[in-house]
Scaffold this motif. Structure first.
Motif, mmCIF file in Angstrom:
data_model
loop_
_atom_site.group_PDB
_atom_site.id
_atom_site.type_symbol
_atom_site.label_atom_id
_atom_site.label_comp_id
_atom_site.label_asym_id
_atom_site.label_seq_id
_atom_site.Cartn_x
_atom_site.Cartn_y
_atom_site.Cartn_z
ATOM 1 N N PRO A 197 0.809 -1.231 0.000
ATOM 2 C CA PRO A 197 0.000 0.000 0.000
ATOM 3 C C PRO A 197 0.835 1.270 0.000
ATOM 4 O O PRO A 197 0.438 2.273 -0.604
ATOM 5 N N GLY B 205 -1.538 3.695 -1.708
ATOM 6 C CA GLY B 205 -2.725 3.319 -0.957
ATOM 7 C C GLY B 205 -3.508 2.163 -1.543
ATOM 8 O O GLY B 205 -4.456 1.673 -0.909
ATOM 9 N N TRP B 206 -3.151 1.716 -2.741
ATOM 10 C CA TRP B 206 -3.872 0.604 -3.367
ATOM 11 C C TRP B 206 -3.595 -0.698 -2.634
ATOM 12 O O TRP B 206 -2.460 -0.999 -2.263
ATOM 13 N N TRP C 280 -11.070 5.770 -2.298
ATOM 14 C CA TRP C 280 -10.513 5.032 -1.162
ATOM 15 C C TRP C 280 -8.987 4.897 -1.233
ATOM 16 O O TRP C 280 -8.323 4.855 -0.192
ATOM 17 N N ARG C 281 -8.429 4.840 -2.426
ATOM 18 C CA ARG C 281 -6.966 4.720 -2.522
ATOM 19 C C ARG C 281 -6.285 5.970 -1.983
ATOM 20 O O ARG C 281 -5.285 5.880 -1.265
ATOM 21 N N ARG C 282 -6.832 7.132 -2.309
ATOM 22 C CA ARG C 282 -6.271 8.373 -1.771
ATOM 23 C C ARG C 282 -6.460 8.444 -0.259
ATOM 24 O O ARG C 282 -5.600 8.948 0.465
ATOM 25 N N ALA D 39 -3.815 6.249 1.292
ATOM 26 C CA ALA D 39 -2.505 6.882 1.174
ATOM 27 C C ALA D 39 -2.350 7.990 2.207
ATOM 28 O O ALA D 39 -1.296 8.122 2.849
#
Length: 397
Positions: free
Chosen positions: A30, A35-36, A375-377, A380
């Motif tokens: 991640p 963040g993925w 959600w990835r941001r 992160a």
């Protein structure tokens, strides 16, 4: 059109339960991939069916990203409580939302009780301490101690969830959504403080000034206004709010003990610092090996060390000072009906205190808000707090 009417959820996939894979990739992937995480996925779903007349639908307005969630997603969580969790699951146990049937704004207590499982209460649930429920893997629900860690009870990282009426706590009009979403971590800290409130003038140290550490400062200020609170804070935003909440700031636990508590520093044969004197109470709001070692090092003889940050597996920890100083090591976990408050629930007391003390703007801890699609941001920002400046990251479904 039909697809738009379905709910949206961010789900922790069952494949992530391969512990070896998660522990291998979780701490690295991640952070490297912005963040993925392949074990998180966004999907549409049909709203869950209400299990009975005592259940309602709740539409989350804000749902927090907790350190416990990040520990699970990055492979740092212990597996010792795995018999009392079930996946795939929708995380999110810090939730302020609206009851669809009534429009009432509520905070959701995520602790799962015997009553919710359709069972007669065990001794702990009967006493208002469902956090110790003896039947967390029984009844008509999948195993789970908390909403978000139970396959049958999706958490707040979604556009809709269900809740038992016993879980709902009405939010006063005076509280913003930002303050309300922090009632859950504040209640964790308040429960710990209520177990042994500091005396007037007593020296208290909080190690860590993330969400839980700042909530500890607030809880201490509310319950022990004459205590002398010092907080170890790393980042500018943390220091600013800790000072605003009434704490003196230090850059290290040892510095704090010498400067604020009058401790004397000594060098051991291997060069490590050993203190005489220290703090009567130390709250470790980080939960790492180094933070807990510092907590034990700076606690005064017969002092109290509170494990607020949920430490898990800590190899190589030197516990000598714990017995040599006759320290009291207190674990603390969630909340419930508080005997010292005449049986009032911790969450209700937390909201009452916040409403009565607007000079403590807890909602300012919410620094980053994201839609579920981002959600990835969000991950992160939560994982790179030093870079993002994030204190509390929340989803706004």
């Amino acid at each position: 059109m039909a697809d738009r009417l379905r709910g949206l959820r961010l789900r922790f996939a069952a494949s992530a339960l391969n512990e070896r894979t998660l522990r291998l990739l979780g701490p690295r992937l991640p952070r490297l991939a912005g963040g993925w995480m392949p074990w998180l996925s966004l999907s549409r779903y049909d709203p869950p069916v209400l299990p009975g007349s005592q259940w309602v639908r709740v539409r989350p307005r804000l749902a927090g990203v907790c350190g416990t969630d990040l520990g699970l997603l990055t492979g740092h969580a212990s597996s010792i409580l795995s018999p009392f969790a079930s996946f795939p699951a929708v995380l999110g146990h810090e939730v302020v939302g609206v009851v669809e049937e009534s429009g009432q704004r509520v905070v959701v207590d995520p602790v799962i009780s015997c009553q919710m499982r359709g069972l007669d209460p065990c001794r702990w649930c009967a006493a208002g301490a469902a956090r110790f429920c003896e039947r967390a893997a029984d009844g008509n629900l999948s195993p789970g101690l908390l909403v978000g860690y139970c396959a049958d009870l999706p958490g707040g990282w979604s556009t809709g969830m269900i809740a038992h009426r016993s879980q709902l706590h009405a939010v006063p009009e005076e509280l913003s959504d930002e303050a309300a979403v922090l009632v859950e971590p504040l209640s964790v800290a308040l429960h710990a403080v209520l177990a042994a409130p500091p005396q007037p003038g007593e020296q208290v140290l909080v190690i860590g000034a993330g969400t839980l550490g700042l909530c500890a400062v607030v809880a201490l200020r509310l319950m022990a206004p004459e205590a002398r609170i010092t907080a170890v804070a790393r980042h500018p935003g943390q220091r600013r709010l800790a000072e605003r909440f009434g704490a003196t700031i230090a850059t290290s636990a040892v510095q704090a003990a010498v400067r604020e508590a009058g401790a004397r520093a000594h060098r051991s044969i291997l060069g490590r610092t050993v203190l005489t004197g220290g703090f009567g109470q130390v709250y470790d709001a980080v939960g790492s090996q180094s933070s807990l070692a510092d907590a034990v090092r700076v606690a005064a003889p017969q002092g109290r060390v509170v494990l607020l940050g949920g430490p898990a597996e800590l190899g190589g920890m030197d516990w000598t000072l714990a017995w040599a100083r006759e320290l009291r090591i207190d674990g603390t976990y969630t909340y419930g009906r508080e005997p010292s408050l005449g049986g009032a629930h911790t969450m209700d007391e937390a909201m009452r205190l916040l409403a009565a003390n607007p000079q403590l703007p807890l909602g300012e801890l919410v620094t980053h808000r994201f839609g579920l699609e981002d959600w990835r941001r969000a991950m992160a920002a939560a994982l790179h707090r030093g870079r993002s400046g994030a204190l509390k990251v929340v989803f706004e479904p």
